[in-house]
Design a protein around this motif. Structure first.
Motif, PDB file in Angstrom:
ATOM      1  N   LEU A 184       0.023  67.924 -66.272  1.00 16.22           N
ATOM      2  CA  LEU A 184      -1.272  68.008 -66.936  1.00 16.22           C
ATOM      3  C   LEU A 184      -1.555  66.683 -67.616  1.00 16.22           C
ATOM      4  CD1 LEU A 184      -3.577  70.019 -67.631  1.00 16.22           C
ATOM      5  CD2 LEU A 184      -2.368  70.447 -69.770  1.00 16.22           C
ATOM      6  N   LYS A 185      -2.759  66.151 -67.393  1.00 19.38           N
ATOM      7  CA  LYS A 185      -3.156  64.882 -67.997  1.00 19.38           C
ATOM      8  C   LYS A 185      -4.518  65.048 -68.650  1.00 19.38           C
ATOM      9  CE  LYS A 185      -4.188  60.086 -66.831  1.00 19.38           C
ATOM     10  NZ  LYS A 185      -4.343  59.122 -65.740  1.00 19.38           N
ATOM     11  N   LYS A 186      -4.624  64.608 -69.899  1.00 19.92           N
ATOM     12  CA  LYS A 186      -5.892  64.683 -70.620  1.00 19.92           C
ATOM     13  C   LYS A 186      -6.794  63.554 -70.127  1.00 19.92           C
ATOM     14  CE  LYS A 186      -7.581  65.388 -75.281  1.00 19.92           C
ATOM     15  NZ  LYS A 186      -7.208  65.521 -76.693  1.00 19.92           N
ATOM     16  N   LEU A 187      -8.019  63.903 -69.745  1.00 27.19           N
ATOM     17  CA  LEU A 187      -8.973  62.924 -69.236  1.00 27.19           C
ATOM     18  C   LEU A 187      -9.981  62.491 -70.291  1.00 27.19           C
ATOM     19  CD1 LEU A 187      -9.700  64.505 -65.750  1.00 27.19           C
ATOM     20  CD2 LEU A 187      -8.149  62.620 -66.276  1.00 27.19           C
ATOM     21  N   GLY A 188     -10.072  63.235 -71.381  1.00 28.69           N
ATOM     22  CA  GLY A 188     -11.071  62.953 -72.400  1.00 28.69           C
ATOM     23  C   GLY A 188     -12.256  63.891 -72.293  1.00 28.69           C
ATOM     24  N   LYS A 189     -13.004  64.026 -73.379  1.00 32.26           N
ATOM     25  CA  LYS A 189     -14.193  64.889 -73.448  1.00 32.26           C
ATOM     26  C   LYS A 189     -13.877  66.340 -73.064  1.00 32.26           C
ATOM     27  CE  LYS A 189     -17.456  61.153 -72.705  1.00 32.26           C
ATOM     28  NZ  LYS A 189     -18.563  60.630 -71.932  1.00 32.26           N
ATOM     29  N   GLY A 190     -12.632  66.772 -73.333  1.00 36.58           N
ATOM     30  CA  GLY A 190     -12.248  68.160 -73.064  1.00 36.58           C
ATOM     31  C   GLY A 190     -11.832  68.447 -71.641  1.00 36.58           C
TER      32      GLY A 190
END
Length: 75
Positions: A51-57
């Motif tokens: 899982l990788k956070k991409l930004g803006k939720g």
């Protein structure tokens, strides 16, 4: 096919030893394959996910499974 609900994605993985790439608008709290919970890690292993956070939720999700079956992603 893929079925989308609010904070939930369900699909059937037809291939064995498969990998799926998804972009989600929520952070998954639980991912199961055929009802069995799988875990995340730093390395992609069978019956696991990255899982990788991409930004803006948004999140990038990679699911790897050893067998075909029903995949459920819940947030």
């Amino acid at each position: 096919g893929v079925h989308y609900d609010e904070k939930q994605v369900k699909y059937t993985a037809a291939a064995e030893n498969g990998v799926e790439y998804l972009r989600l608008s929520f952070k998954p709290s639980r991912i199961t394959i055929n009802g069995k919970e799988i875990s995340s890690g730093n390395v992609l292993v069978p019956d696991g996910y990255l899982l990788k956070k991409l930004g803006k939720g948004d999140y990038s999700l990679i699911v790897k499974h050893a067998k075909s079956g029903d995949v459920r992603i819940s947030g």
